[in-house]
Design a protein around this motif. Sequence first.
Motif, PDB file in Angstrom:
ATOM      1  N   ASP A 153     -10.656   1.445  -7.431  1.00  0.00           N
ATOM      2  CA  ASP A 153     -11.722   2.427  -7.248  1.00  0.00           C
ATOM      3  C   ASP A 153     -11.276   3.828  -7.656  1.00  0.00           C
ATOM      4  N   GLU A 154     -10.067   3.930  -8.187  1.00  0.00           N
ATOM      5  CA  GLU A 154      -9.486   5.231  -8.519  1.00  0.00           C
ATOM      6  C   GLU A 154      -9.200   5.344 -10.009  1.00  0.00           C
ATOM      7  N   ASP A 155      -9.278   6.560 -10.514  1.00  0.00           N
ATOM      8  CA  ASP A 155      -8.908   6.859 -11.899  1.00  0.00           C
ATOM      9  C   ASP A 155      -7.397   7.077 -11.898  1.00  0.00           C
ATOM     10  N   VAL A 156      -6.637   5.988 -11.942  1.00  0.00           N
ATOM     11  CA  VAL A 156      -5.193   6.083 -11.765  1.00  0.00           C
ATOM     12  C   VAL A 156      -4.500   6.809 -12.918  1.00  0.00           C
ATOM     13  N   ASN A 157      -5.079   6.754 -14.117  1.00  0.00           N
ATOM     14  CA  ASN A 157      -4.488   7.513 -15.225  1.00  0.00           C
ATOM     15  C   ASN A 157      -4.475   9.000 -14.897  1.00  0.00           C
ATOM     16  N   TRP A 158      -5.581   9.481 -14.345  1.00  0.00           N
ATOM     17  CA  TRP A 158      -5.660  10.886 -13.947  1.00  0.00           C
ATOM     18  C   TRP A 158      -4.660  11.181 -12.828  1.00  0.00           C
ATOM     19  N   CYS A 159      -4.541  10.280 -11.879  1.00  0.00           N
ATOM     20  CA  CYS A 159      -3.608  10.476 -10.760  1.00  0.00           C
ATOM     21  C   CYS A 159      -2.169  10.617 -11.244  1.00  0.00           C
ATOM     22  N   TYR A 160      -1.747   9.729 -12.130  1.00  0.00           N
ATOM     23  CA  TYR A 160      -0.373   9.788 -12.619  1.00  0.00           C
ATOM     24  C   TYR A 160      -0.135  11.034 -13.464  1.00  0.00           C
ATOM     25  N   ARG A 161      -1.133  11.398 -14.222  1.00  0.00           N
ATOM     26  CA  ARG A 161      -1.005  12.581 -15.079  1.00  0.00           C
ATOM     27  C   ARG A 161      -0.846  13.852 -14.256  1.00  0.00           C
ATOM     28  N   ASN A 162      -1.421  13.845 -13.052  1.00  0.00           N
ATOM     29  CA  ASN A 162      -1.366  15.021 -12.185  1.00  0.00           C
ATOM     30  C   ASN A 162      -0.436  14.841 -10.989  1.00  0.00           C
ATOM     31  N   ASN A 163       0.423  13.813 -11.059  1.00  0.00           N
ATOM     32  CA  ASN A 163       1.408  13.553  -9.997  1.00  0.00           C
ATOM     33  C   ASN A 163       0.765  13.415  -8.616  1.00  0.00           C
ATOM     34  N   ILE A 164      -0.342  12.703  -8.578  1.00  0.00           N
ATOM     35  CA  ILE A 164      -1.052  12.452  -7.330  1.00  0.00           C
ATOM     36  C   ILE A 164      -0.992  10.961  -7.022  1.00  0.00           C
ATOM     37  N   THR A 165      -0.627  10.635  -5.801  1.00  0.00           N
ATOM     38  CA  THR A 165      -0.526   9.239  -5.393  1.00  0.00           C
ATOM     39  C   THR A 165      -1.909   8.707  -5.036  1.00  0.00           C
ATOM     40  N   PRO A 166      -2.335   7.622  -5.675  1.00  0.00           N
ATOM     41  CA  PRO A 166      -3.650   7.046  -5.347  1.00  0.00           C
ATOM     42  C   PRO A 166      -3.722   6.675  -3.867  1.00  0.00           C
ATOM     43  N   GLU A 167      -4.885   6.862  -3.300  1.00  0.00           N
ATOM     44  CA  GLU A 167      -5.058   6.594  -1.872  1.00  0.00           C
ATOM     45  C   GLU A 167      -5.020   5.110  -1.581  1.00  0.00           C
ATOM     46  N   ILE A 168      -4.413   4.756  -0.443  1.00  0.00           N
ATOM     47  CA  ILE A 168      -4.357   3.367  -0.033  1.00  0.00           C
ATOM     48  C   ILE A 168      -5.206   3.172   1.219  1.00  0.00           C
ATOM     49  N   PHE A 169      -5.705   1.966   1.403  1.00  0.00           N
ATOM     50  CA  PHE A 169      -6.540   1.647   2.555  1.00  0.00           C
ATOM     51  C   PHE A 169      -5.884   0.608   3.452  1.00  0.00           C
ATOM     52  N   ILE A 170      -4.747   0.075   2.986  1.00  0.00           N
ATOM     53  CA  ILE A 170      -3.970  -0.865   3.779  1.00  0.00           C
ATOM     54  C   ILE A 170      -2.559  -0.306   3.880  1.00  0.00           C
ATOM     55  N   THR A 171      -2.054  -0.092   5.071  1.00  0.00           N
ATOM     56  CA  THR A 171      -0.735   0.507   5.262  1.00  0.00           C
ATOM     57  C   THR A 171       0.374  -0.460   4.872  1.00  0.00           C
ATOM     58  N   GLU A 172       1.574   0.083   4.695  1.00  0.00           N
ATOM     59  CA  GLU A 172       2.726  -0.750   4.355  1.00  0.00           C
ATOM     60  C   GLU A 172       3.017  -1.761   5.455  1.00  0.00           C
ATOM     61  N   ASP A 173       2.850  -1.356   6.709  1.00  0.00           N
ATOM     62  CA  ASP A 173       3.074  -2.284   7.824  1.00  0.00           C
ATOM     63  C   ASP A 173       2.076  -3.433   7.779  1.00  0.00           C
ATOM     64  N   GLU A 174       0.827  -3.098   7.478  1.00  0.00           N
ATOM     65  CA  GLU A 174      -0.195  -4.141   7.374  1.00  0.00           C
ATOM     66  C   GLU A 174       0.086  -5.051   6.191  1.00  0.00           C
ATOM     67  N   LEU A 175       0.574  -4.466   5.096  1.00  0.00           N
ATOM     68  CA  LEU A 175       0.903  -5.261   3.922  1.00  0.00           C
ATOM     69  C   LEU A 175       2.033  -6.235   4.238  1.00  0.00           C
ATOM     70  N   ALA A 176       3.042  -5.758   4.991  1.00  0.00           N
ATOM     71  CA  ALA A 176       4.157  -6.621   5.379  1.00  0.00           C
ATOM     72  C   ALA A 176       3.662  -7.772   6.254  1.00  0.00           C
ATOM     73  N   GLU A 177       2.729  -7.449   7.143  1.00  0.00           N
ATOM     74  CA  GLU A 177       2.181  -8.489   8.024  1.00  0.00           C
ATOM     75  C   GLU A 177       1.381  -9.504   7.222  1.00  0.00           C
TER      76      GLU A 177
END
Length: 249
Positions: A153-177
């Motif tokens: 849902d994000e324009d990741v090319n723009w994010c990388y070009r501007n050194n912005i981390t795309p927003e996440i909706f699932i945390t790392e802890d949830e991902l591990a689970e």
Amino acid sequence: MTQELRLSELHEVCAVGDSDLLEEMLKSGKYEHVDYKDPDWGERAPLHWCCMKGKADMVRHLLDKGAHPGVRSSCGWTPAHYAAETGRTHVLRTLHTNNAPMDRRDLFGDTPRRIAEIYGHVDAADFLTLAEAEYRAKRRKAELCGEAEPYDDEDVNWCYRNNITPEIFITEDELAEITSTATSGSLSTSMTSSILKGRTKQRRQGKAGKPPSRRNTPVQGDAKESRSGTPKRGHRRGSKPRQTKSPKS
């Protein structure tokens, strides 16, 4: 006619709000890169112009053709920002219905709701207050259920070009689970695959210093976003009209 000039015409039609002509052009099959960003106008995409003009039907035409609902201009404005600037609440509803991000921050930290507040569009700001929460809940559920991949849902090319981390909706802890649950076999393969695919791809290409490929075709440029007027029909590269500040709506 070159592809660049053809795409420039698509921008012009959207900028003047010609719905019938846009539909005809899209049906012709000659305009496949509907997310093409015009470097002469702050890297705006056709969808940005339609939102500015308040043309909900044109917004739907472009989205049906595959336009990215979260495409960003040079300063990070999404379609929702442009609709909010001009108080187009009906367009915001159309974007929200089509799962467009409603809460992205631009390079200056402003969300669409903040833009609506700045310009005094009370109805749009009130709607965005609800839409922001609804979007985040809907997006999180879609990723957890495997119905959407992280960052799609994000324009990741723009994010990388501007050194912005795309927003996440699932945390790392949830991902591990989720990973742990998948290993035990109690989570569907498709759900796990969708979630892990997006995260793995983002990490891998992030390390390589390259943005993940997207369906949009961004154009490198350093033009700062301006709340300017509409390009006149017939505008071409090398004959850029003078930009003037639009009156507040």
